[in-house]
Design a protein around this motif. Structure first.
Motif, PDB file in Angstrom:
ATOM      1  N   GLY A  78      37.279  39.847  48.048  1.00 46.58           N
ATOM      2  CA  GLY A  78      38.557  40.014  48.720  1.00 46.58           C
ATOM      3  C   GLY A  78      38.869  38.861  49.644  1.00 46.58           C
ATOM      4  O   GLY A  78      38.345  37.752  49.500  1.00 46.58           O
ATOM      5  N   TRP A  79      39.733  39.136  50.629  1.00 45.53           N
ATOM      6  CA  TRP A  79      40.237  38.118  51.543  1.00 45.53           C
ATOM      7  C   TRP A  79      39.894  38.512  52.970  1.00 45.53           C
ATOM      8  O   TRP A  79      40.169  39.622  53.404  1.00 45.53           O
ATOM      9  CB  TRP A  79      41.737  37.977  51.390  1.00 45.53           C
ATOM     10  N   PRO A  86      45.363  44.045  50.233  1.00 50.15           N
ATOM     11  CA  PRO A  86      44.406  44.834  49.453  1.00 50.15           C
ATOM     12  C   PRO A  86      44.945  45.194  48.069  1.00 50.15           C
ATOM     13  O   PRO A  86      46.134  45.499  47.913  1.00 50.15           O
ATOM     14  CB  PRO A  86      44.209  46.090  50.309  1.00 50.15           C
ATOM     15  N   ARG A  87      44.073  45.133  47.081  1.00 53.93           N
ATOM     16  CA  ARG A  87      44.418  45.559  45.719  1.00 53.93           C
ATOM     17  C   ARG A  87      43.611  46.787  45.332  1.00 53.93           C
ATOM     18  O   ARG A  87      43.618  47.226  44.176  1.00 53.93           O
ATOM     19  CB  ARG A  87      44.148  44.413  44.736  1.00 53.93           C
ATOM     20  N   ARG A 114      38.434  33.486  51.128  1.00 51.79           N
ATOM     21  CA  ARG A 114      37.827  34.434  50.198  1.00 51.79           C
ATOM     22  C   ARG A 114      36.448  34.818  50.714  1.00 51.79           C
ATOM     23  O   ARG A 114      35.730  33.982  51.272  1.00 51.79           O
ATOM     24  CB  ARG A 114      37.711  33.826  48.801  1.00 51.79           C
ATOM     25  N   THR A 118      47.242  38.077  49.535  1.00 46.60           N
ATOM     26  CA  THR A 118      45.998  38.428  50.215  1.00 46.60           C
ATOM     27  C   THR A 118      45.859  39.922  50.509  1.00 46.60           C
ATOM     28  O   THR A 118      44.803  40.365  50.933  1.00 46.60           O
ATOM     29  CB  THR A 118      45.888  37.662  51.543  1.00 46.60           C
ATOM     30  N   ASN A 120      48.160  35.735  43.902  1.00 42.10           N
ATOM     31  CA  ASN A 120      48.639  37.119  43.928  1.00 42.10           C
ATOM     32  C   ASN A 120      48.687  37.708  45.333  1.00 42.10           C
ATOM     33  O   ASN A 120      48.876  38.904  45.503  1.00 42.10           O
ATOM     34  CB  ASN A 120      47.756  37.996  43.037  1.00 42.10           C
ATOM     35  N   HIS A 138      39.880  43.169  47.135  1.00 40.78           N
ATOM     36  CA  HIS A 138      40.625  42.920  45.901  1.00 40.78           C
ATOM     37  C   HIS A 138      39.952  43.540  44.685  1.00 40.78           C
ATOM     38  O   HIS A 138      40.623  43.960  43.745  1.00 40.78           O
ATOM     39  CB  HIS A 138      40.806  41.412  45.687  1.00 40.78           C
ATOM     40  N   THR A 139      38.634  43.580  44.662  1.00 39.58           N
ATOM     41  CA  THR A 139      37.895  44.232  43.578  1.00 39.58           C
ATOM     42  C   THR A 139      36.781  45.070  44.189  1.00 39.58           C
ATOM     43  O   THR A 139      36.301  44.781  45.283  1.00 39.58           O
ATOM     44  CB  THR A 139      37.278  43.221  42.593  1.00 39.58           C
TER      45      THR A 139
END
Length: 329
Positions: A263-264, A183-184, A241, A181, A179, A277-278
């Motif tokens: 995250g990454w 930011p989510r 990661r 790298t 999905n 990411h979370t």
């Protein structure tokens, strides 16, 4: 011949025996690392080269991941409200086992030793009922150390000394997630949430499988993520990661607040950028009486849920192979 236990040096002893709060990291199936904070209450046997912490069945994912991959790391990174008299940053790495059914003697000994760190245990019919699962359904995570690295200051800016297995090679760059790298999580909102959490660390999976936990300073943020300053030479170049922890706590862990991220992490000549990411947060009441009430209720719910959804059975099955081989859990 199996090597003897890795006994930590004098420079690390005060931190291991006296820090109130410690960062613990374990690895994920995708090759990342998660960091959380625990209060080990001085758990450690120097002669055996073993350290540990306790948790509850209310946090099953952490236990399952440790049982599936026992590589763990502990970072003794802050002297706040503890008893240590050293300025050292200590990173201890080892392989963990899980004691799902500690003896009454072990539970009793831990309760007594923890009072110096967490305050006197509440007693009485109501408190005994409320805290029954919190005290009697504890799970111990024990780590037999393979390496202890010590820096002279908490910023880890001075050359380290290593006891045990030599420091590994630089880990290879990891393939990016499917999905992407980027930011989510809303980075600006995240910065607002961690603004009051002064203790910050980042963790990645080292070349030998053990997590590496390092102090991190957030120097800014933008659409790419959090810009981090890490002690020179300790982050491998490229992308991978990684986990991130920001937390704060008051004496006896009252008012504990914690935010854990996955995250990454991308490291270039221009610096390190962490794309979250979370994001998960946890906060304990900042009041001495409300804290054990909260702990007791969460432990009761966690134990009930573990029995109801099969978590307890899954954990027992994961420990069964080691027990069949005669390994003490």
């Amino acid at each position: 011949m199996k090597p003897g236990p890795v006994m930590w040096p004098d420079a690390a002893d005060s931190a291991i025996k006296g820090d109130l709060t410690v960062a613990v990291s374990y690895v994920t199936p995708a090759g990342g690392a998660v960091i959380t904070s625990v209060s080990p209450a001085g758990l450690g046997d120097r002669e055996q080269g073993r350290i540990g912490f306790t948790t509850s069945l209310g946090f099953p994912k952490k236990l399952e991941r440790i049982l599936r991959d026992p590589h763990v790391a502990f970072a003794y990174h802050t002297r706040d409200h503890g008893f240590a008299d050293t300025t050292a940053y200590v990173l201890a790495q080892g392989k963990a086992s899980v004691d799902l059914h500690p003896s009454p003697e072990r539970l009793s000994a831990f309760m007594k030793s923890s009072e110096a760190f967490l305050g006197k245990t509440k007693r009485g019919p109501l408190w005994d009922w409320l805290l029954r699962e919190y005290h009697q359904q504890r799970v111990f995570v024990d780590a037999d150390l393979e390496r202890v690295s010590v820096w002279e200051n908490l910023g880890a800016h001075i050359d380290m000394t290593v006891t045990g297995t030599p420091w590994p090679q630089t880990p290879a760059v990891q393939a990016p997630p499917k999905n992407g790298t980027s930011p989510r999580v809303d980075v600006a909102e995240l910065m607002r949430k961690i603004a009051g959490l002064p203790h910050r660390l980042v963790a990645y999976k080292g070349a030998d499988g053990f997590p590496v936990i390092l102090p991190a300073r957030v120097t800014g943020h933008d659409a790419a993520g959090l810009h981090l300053e890490i002690p020179s030479g300790l982050l491998p170049p490229g992308g991978r990661r990684a986990g991130f922890l920001a937390h704060s706590f008051q004496p006896q862990c009252i008012g504990l607040s914690m935010r854990t991220l996955t995250g990454w992490l991308d490291v270039t000549d221009e610096g390190a950028v962490y794309a979250p990411h979370t994001s998960k947060g946890l906060a304990a009441p900042p009041y001495r009486t409300l804290l054990p009430v909260s702990n007791g209720l969460m432990a009761k719910y966690g134990f009930w849920r573990a029995q109801r959804d099969g978590t307890a059975e899954r954990l027992r099955n994961l420990t069964a192979p080691a027990n069949d081989l005669g390994t003490t859990q």
